[in-house]
Motif scaffolding. Structure first.
Motif, PDB file in Angstrom:
ATOM      1  N   LEU A   1      28.373  43.690  50.977  1.00 55.66           N
ATOM      2  CA  LEU A   1      27.836  42.834  52.044  1.00 55.66           C
ATOM      3  C   LEU A   1      26.779  43.544  52.884  1.00 55.66           C
ATOM      4  CD1 LEU A   1      31.100  41.112  53.355  1.00 55.66           C
ATOM      5  CD2 LEU A   1      29.182  40.005  52.215  1.00 55.66           C
ATOM      6  N   GLY A   2      26.508  44.808  52.572  1.00 47.95           N
ATOM      7  CA  GLY A   2      25.521  45.556  53.348  1.00 47.95           C
ATOM      8  C   GLY A   2      26.033  45.982  54.709  1.00 47.95           C
ATOM      9  N   LEU A   3      27.347  46.108  54.859  1.00 54.32           N
ATOM     10  CA  LEU A   3      27.919  46.503  56.145  1.00 54.32           C
ATOM     11  C   LEU A   3      28.240  47.999  56.203  1.00 54.32           C
ATOM     12  CD1 LEU A   3      30.358  43.473  56.767  1.00 54.32           C
ATOM     13  CD2 LEU A   3      27.969  43.757  57.480  1.00 54.32           C
ATOM     14  N   ASP A   4      27.878  48.713  55.167  1.00 51.11           N
ATOM     15  CA  ASP A   4      28.242  50.136  55.108  1.00 51.11           C
ATOM     16  C   ASP A   4      27.368  51.003  56.015  1.00 51.11           C
ATOM     17  OD1 ASP A   4      26.301  49.312  53.253  1.00 51.11           O
ATOM     18  OD2 ASP A   4      26.483  51.169  52.124  1.00 51.11           O
ATOM     19  N   TYR A   5      26.330  50.410  56.632  1.00 52.81           N
ATOM     20  CA  TYR A   5      25.518  51.210  57.552  1.00 52.81           C
ATOM     21  C   TYR A   5      26.333  51.666  58.754  1.00 52.81           C
ATOM     22  CZ  TYR A   5      25.019  46.993  60.444  1.00 52.81           C
ATOM     23  OH  TYR A   5      25.272  45.891  61.219  1.00 52.81           O
ATOM     24  N   LYS A   6      27.502  51.055  58.966  1.00 50.11           N
ATOM     25  CA  LYS A   6      28.371  51.459  60.081  1.00 50.11           C
ATOM     26  C   LYS A   6      29.473  52.422  59.645  1.00 50.11           C
ATOM     27  CE  LYS A   6      27.555  49.355  64.141  1.00 50.11           C
ATOM     28  NZ  LYS A   6      27.583  49.970  65.464  1.00 50.11           N
ATOM     29  N   PHE A   7      29.462  52.830  58.388  1.00 54.36           N
ATOM     30  CA  PHE A   7      30.482  53.792  57.953  1.00 54.36           C
ATOM     31  C   PHE A   7      30.282  55.105  58.717  1.00 54.36           C
ATOM     32  CE2 PHE A   7      31.471  52.238  53.305  1.00 54.36           C
ATOM     33  CZ  PHE A   7      31.896  51.025  53.816  1.00 54.36           C
ATOM     34  N   SER A   8      31.362  55.608  59.302  1.00 56.17           N
ATOM     35  CA  SER A   8      31.302  56.929  59.932  1.00 56.17           C
ATOM     36  C   SER A   8      31.206  57.989  58.827  1.00 56.17           C
ATOM     37  CB  SER A   8      32.585  57.158  60.743  1.00 56.17           C
ATOM     38  OG  SER A   8      33.694  57.120  59.861  1.00 56.17           O
ATOM     39  N   PRO A   9      30.848  59.233  59.156  1.00 60.96           N
ATOM     40  CA  PRO A   9      30.823  60.286  58.130  1.00 60.96           C
ATOM     41  C   PRO A   9      32.188  60.425  57.440  1.00 60.96           C
ATOM     42  CG  PRO A   9      29.757  61.052  60.130  1.00 60.96           C
ATOM     43  CD  PRO A   9      30.346  59.711  60.462  1.00 60.96           C
ATOM     44  N   GLU A  10      33.269  60.246  58.196  1.00 57.58           N
ATOM     45  CA  GLU A  10      34.615  60.358  57.603  1.00 57.58           C
ATOM     46  C   GLU A  10      34.832  59.249  56.563  1.00 57.58           C
ATOM     47  OE1 GLU A  10      33.936  60.347  60.816  1.00 57.58           O
ATOM     48  OE2 GLU A  10      34.967  62.012  61.804  1.00 57.58           O
ATOM     49  N   ILE A  11      34.415  58.026  56.906  1.00 54.93           N
ATOM     50  CA  ILE A  11      34.610  56.903  55.978  1.00 54.93           C
ATOM     51  C   ILE A  11      33.690  57.053  54.763  1.00 54.93           C
ATOM     52  CG2 ILE A  11      34.332  54.410  55.697  1.00 54.93           C
ATOM     53  CD1 ILE A  11      35.415  54.044  58.508  1.00 54.93           C
ATOM     54  N   ALA A  12      32.456  57.469  55.007  1.00 57.34           N
ATOM     55  CA  ALA A  12      31.522  57.646  53.883  1.00 57.34           C
ATOM     56  C   ALA A  12      32.074  58.682  52.892  1.00 57.34           C
ATOM     57  CB  ALA A  12      30.150  58.065  54.404  1.00 57.34           C
ATOM     58  N   ALA A  13      32.634  59.765  53.409  1.00 54.22           N
ATOM     59  CA  ALA A  13      33.184  60.809  52.527  1.00 54.22           C
ATOM     60  C   ALA A  13      34.432  60.303  51.798  1.00 54.22           C
ATOM     61  CB  ALA A  13      33.512  62.060  53.347  1.00 54.22           C
TER      62      ALA A  13
END
Ligand SMILES: N[C@@H](CCC(=O)N[C@@H](CS)C(=O)NCC(=O)O)C(=O)O
Length: 207
Positions: A174-186
């Motif tokens: 959905l293109g909502l990953d721009y709000k992923f924190s570094p912890e969530i991205a990892a």
């Protein structure tokens, strides 16, 4: 033989990934989305018209965060499920349910009102409000990961991670990953690097 009714990258992906993690034999029925309209014969299998549907003998299940736990406990023992005697058992159940009720549900409102409804029925206000809902609930995941833990429960990868990482897969779609924190991205990188994740992706591509 276990049968799974699936649509590409839909919630049924949780069950597909779980089947691959466990190395169980299964038959995959991949359908166009939404099957209610594009594969109406599916309503004979599941009158709700929703996916997933998992059929295992007399057992028929339609909740995507329950199926991985069912597979782990029915066909285990496996470290992919926690047992009631483990200290993180309650946490594990919380994440299984939170992954669907709190982290996936608001995104489906966004999906519906930005993509699935015809233009004249789209509702930007609903999409914006439920995007914010999702972002605020996502903070809980950042907090859970912020003490350096790799996985959500019991210092090991479990079905709770499959179910939660699926909510992140949907957010990326959905293109909502721009709000992923570094912890969530990892965390997403770790989860989506698993061989069973790639096997599930390949299985749905074949289907
Ligand atoms: N809570 C259920 C929700 C199932 C659900 O609504 N699935 C969606 C796809 S991800 C669906 O089938 N939508 C099509 C429809 O409602 O016709 C679960 O976790 O499996």
């Amino acid at each position: 033989m276990i049968e799974l009714y699936h649509c590409r990258d839909a919630r049924s992906f949780r069950a597909l990934w779980a089947l691959e993690e466990m190395g169980l034999a299964y038959t995959l029925h991949t359908m166009p989305f939404p099957p209610r309209f594009l594969a109406p014969e599916y309503l004979e299998q599941n009158p709700l018209g929703t996916i997933p549907l998992m059929v295992d003998g007399e057992t028929r299940m339609t909740e995507s965060s329950a199926i991985p736990h069912y597979l782990a406990t029915r066909y285990g023992p496996t470290p992919l499920a926690l047992t009631p005697d483990e200290p993180d058992y309650g946490l594990y159940l919380d994440w299984l349910h939170r992954s669907e009720a709190t982290l996936t549900f608001p995104q489906t409102i966004v999906l519906r009102y930005t993509r699935l409804e015809p233009e004249e029925r789209r509702l930007q206000q609903a999409a914006d409000d439920y995007t914010q809902w999702f972002f605020s609930r996502l903070k809980h995941l950042t907090r859970a990961l912020s003490d350096g833990r790799e996985w959500l429960c019991a210092d090991r990868f479990t079905m709770a991670d499959i179910c939660t990482a699926y909510a992140l897969l949907l957010a990326k779609d959905l293109g909502l990953d721009y709000k992923f924190s570094p912890e969530i991205a990892a965390y997403w990188q770790r989860a989506s690097a698993r061989p069973a994740f790639h096997a599930a992706k390949a299985a749905q591509d074949e289907g």
